[in-house]
Design a protein around this motif. Structure first.
Motif: not given
Length: 178
Positions: A112, A129, A134, A142, A146
């Motif tokens: 991220y 993050y 990920y 996520i 976000y």
């Protein structure tokens, strides 16, 4: 979901500095600094490649721990969805757009934000993050939480997150664009 790879038209897509020797990468970076001194890439410091290799090595280890199946030592890079900020890095910026469905999900990972601030020991803002890599299913959660950084932080005033970086750990799909 679409993944984008931005590049300089004259150079072509998926030209990876990490595939070069340290000396070759340094020569390429010096050439960019001379030809495009105002470009974002030209502003990278002398230790950029050293940090990049460290972060790629860390990313690969984290991906393997999550069950990833990388076939490359260093990834190719893409981002989740369109990002005008990245296109602005180039004089004659172009992009390749590929559906995530084309990839073997066991060969792609995500951060991220860019891998550099994500893994940098200098960035300690406590965001969940940071220092994390990920899988596809994880990054979807996520993103749900976000949103896409290029939408809420297009100008960078809210931090280093400007896009979601995708690490492509295989040449299978990428080789069709070389």
């Amino acid at each position: 979901m679409f993944l984008y790879h931005y590049y300089e038209k004259e150079i072509g897509p998926f030209k990876n500095l990490s595939d070069l020797t340290a000396e070759e990468a340094e020569l390429v970076m010096e050439k960019i600094k001379k030809q495009s001194p105002s470009s974002y890439t030209a502003k990278r410091d002398i230790n950029y490649m050293k940090r990049r290799i460290e972060y790629e090595t860390l990313g690969r280890k984290l991906f393997l721990k999550k069950g990833g199946k990388p076939t490359r030592k260093a990834p190719h890079y893409m981002v989740v969805e369109e990002c005008e900020f990245l296109k602005s890095w180039y004089i004659d910026g172009c992009f390749v757009k590929i559906s995530v469905e084309k990839f073997d999900l066991n060969t792609i990972s995500f951060t991220y934000g860019d891998m550099h601030p994500t893994f940098s020991p200098k960035v300690n803002d406590g965001k969940e993050y940071r220092k994390k890599l990920y899988t596809y299913s994880e990054i979807l959660k996520i993103i749900e939480k976000y949103g896409l950084p290029q939408l809420w932080n297009a100008d960078g005033k809210f931090g280093s997150e400007r896009y979601i970086e995708v690490q492509i750990w295989s040449d299978d799909i990428i080789s069709k664009y070389l």
